[in-house]
Design an enzyme around this catalytic site. Structure first.
Site, short mmCIF file in Angstrom:
data_model
loop_
_atom_site.label_atom_id
_atom_site.label_comp_id
_atom_site.label_asym_id
_atom_site.label_seq_id
_atom_site.Cartn_x
_atom_site.Cartn_y
_atom_site.Cartn_z
N TRP A 198 42.27 58.02 30.44
CA TRP A 198 40.35 58.61 31.23
C TRP A 198 40.84 58.74 29.31
O TRP A 198 41.31 59.18 28.26
CB TRP A 198 41.10 59.77 31.46
N ASP A 221 34.46 45.01 31.97
CA ASP A 221 33.60 45.90 32.21
C ASP A 221 32.34 46.50 32.74
O ASP A 221 31.95 44.71 33.00
CB ASP A 221 34.12 46.83 30.83
#
EC number: 4.1.1.98
Length: 491
Positions: free
Chosen positions: A190, A287
């Site tokens: 995160w 990604d």
């Protein structure tokens, strides 16, 4: 259409031909990604892999692989109806008191929806039908996918991470990828500005040395999943918004090992903690940019309990060069953003995030320009009004005679209405996506605004060109004889 849980949604998708069951054994290591990617690019159905190699738990992929399935998940029939969701969010973000009885009557549906905001806490729940704890916890028994050849390890992608800060009543729901590094260990990736990371920072400051409770829900109902990726106002919880979408209160249950509340109908829940100082290198991973990202250090999530439904389904996805599932979500949620922006900037006609721009890195805005410098005001508004666009690198502003969703129109406006020196706005040292390796410093880079509007007095000293327009009467006459001309008819 309202769905009590993920399985309700899958039943509807199957009835509509939007779900395909794959019975052939397929490997979660690379093979599922290959099949899911080909299917998504062809606009195909959600995929339920019933026999992943080496596992007894099925894998669900491409759940939101088309904009229509995103709309269905939000209880709407089609993507255009998502504007109504955006109008509701705009109302909740800046509610206006009724101007009179008629206005009150018109707003009653919105006020009625607000009644579904509180959660409903259950004593027992489907997500706790099976409880695994202690040495029996083994994340390797879950068919966690490895998506790309150079990925560091299997990766959880669709987990709803539930946290609460030490001084907060409201929980935070966030979606953060999690790298598998042991039978009970994951790396929680995160970023420092995200809700879960902020809760953790506050916890460490208020309760030094104490373990920070964390729970991760996998396979929640579609309203709850989509509530976690929608731009809800800061004063509204994701569970509350899910209740608004669903039309019924979100059912939650207290975790077995901590006080966090998770979706009662989730397929799998991981419970555990993060200890300050326990970090591990995360990545590299392919990604949504289409590249492998760099390795960086993030907190380690220790799983102490796994609770799950009988015959649990593992919900997963892959991220790669668009189109992928995040890009599809971006296309659908684009419709939610428009009314929210229009509430603050009524001059905005349309707003578009092209999926090839990695969901949010480039935005095209069309507007009814009213004065010199107006386009620059709208640029700054896009970057500052919603936190979802703090990472948008390029904002192109055009007049309302341009179709924001047609590159032919947009490129025409850029090349005919812009002077590069006068109409380009550069802003340095602004927040940039951590994954954007093109920025000179990680997390810090520049932004560019392109004013592709017609220029007003004060913006130019020259006579401005007038767009060519056809004669409507001639167009009507040719329309009447067009079929008779048979220009494209085969001889």
């Amino acid at each position: 259409m309202k769905y009590h849980d993920l399985r309700d949604f899958l039943t509807l998708l199957e009835q509509q031909g939007e779900l395909k069951r794959i019975t052939l054994p397929v490997d979660p290591h690379l093979e599922i990604t290959e099949i899911a990617d080909r299917t998504l690019r062809a606009g195909g159905p959600a995929l339920l892999f019933e026999n992943p190699k080496g596992y007894t738990m099925p894998v669900l992929c491409n759940l939101f692989g088309t904009p229509r399935r995103v709309a269905l998940g939000m209880g709407q029939e089609d993507v255009s109806s998502l504007r109504e969701v955006g109008k509701l969010l705009a109302f909740l973000k800046e509610p206006e008191p009724p101007k009179g009885f008629r206005d009150l009557f018109d707003k009653l549906p919105q006020f009625k929806q607000v009644l579904n905001m509180p959660t409903k806490r259950l004593r027992g729940a489907p997500c706790q039908q099976k409880i695994i704890q202690g040495d029996d916890v083994d994340l390797n028994k879950i068919p966690i996918m490895t998506c790309w050849p150079e990925d560091a390890a299997p990766l959880i992608t669709w987990g709803l991470t539930v946290t609460r800060g030490p001084h907060k009543e409201r929980q935070n729901l966030g979606i953060y990828r999690q790298q598998l590094i042991g039978k009970n260990k994951l790396i929680m990736r995160w970023l420092s500005h995200r809700g879960g990371a902020l809760d953790f920072q506050e916890w460490c400051a208020a309760r030094p040395g104490e373990r920070f409770p964390v729970s991760v829900a996998l396979g929640a109902d579609p309203a709850t999943i989509l509530g976690a990726v929608t731009p809800v106002p800061d004063t509204l919880s994701e569970y509350a918004f899910a209740g608004l979408l669903r039309g019924t209160k979100t059912e939650v249950v207290k975790c077995v090992s901590n006080d966090l509340e998770v979706p009662a109908s989730a397929e799998i829940v991981l419970e555990g903690y993060i200890e300050a100082g326990e970090m591990a290198p995360e990545g590299p991973y392919g990604d949504h940019t289409g590249y492998y990202n760099e390795v960086d250090s993030f907190p380690v999530f220790t799983v102490t309990h796994i609770t799950q439904r009988e015959d649990a389904i593992y919900h997963s996805t892959y991220t790669g060069r668009p189109p992928d599932e995040p890009a599809v979500l971006g296309v659908a949620l684009n419709e939610v953003f428009v009314p929210i922006l229009q509430k603050q900037f009524p001059e905005i006609v349309d707003f578009y995030l092209p999926p090839e721009g990695c969901s949010y890195r480039l935005a095209v805005v069309t507007m009814k320009k009213q004065y010199a410098g107006h386009a620059k005001r709208v640029m700054m508004g896009v970057w500052s009004f919603l936190r979802q666009f703090m990472y948008t690198k390029f904002v192109i502003v055009c007049d309302d005679d341009v179709n924001a969703r047609d590159w032919n129109d947009v490129i025409w406006a850029i090349t005919t209405r812009m002077d590069p020196a006068r109409d380009t706005v550069l802003v340095e040292n602004t927040p940039i996506d951590y994954l954007d390796f093109a920025s000179p410093v990680s997390g810090l880079g520049s932004k560019m605004g392109l004013d592709a509007t017609n220029k007003w007095p004060g913006e130019t000293q020259r006579e401005w060109g007038r767009p060519i327009k056809k004669d409507p009467a001639v167009t009507a006459r040719i329309d009447a004889i067009w079929d008779e001309l048979a220009i494209f008819k085969q001889q």
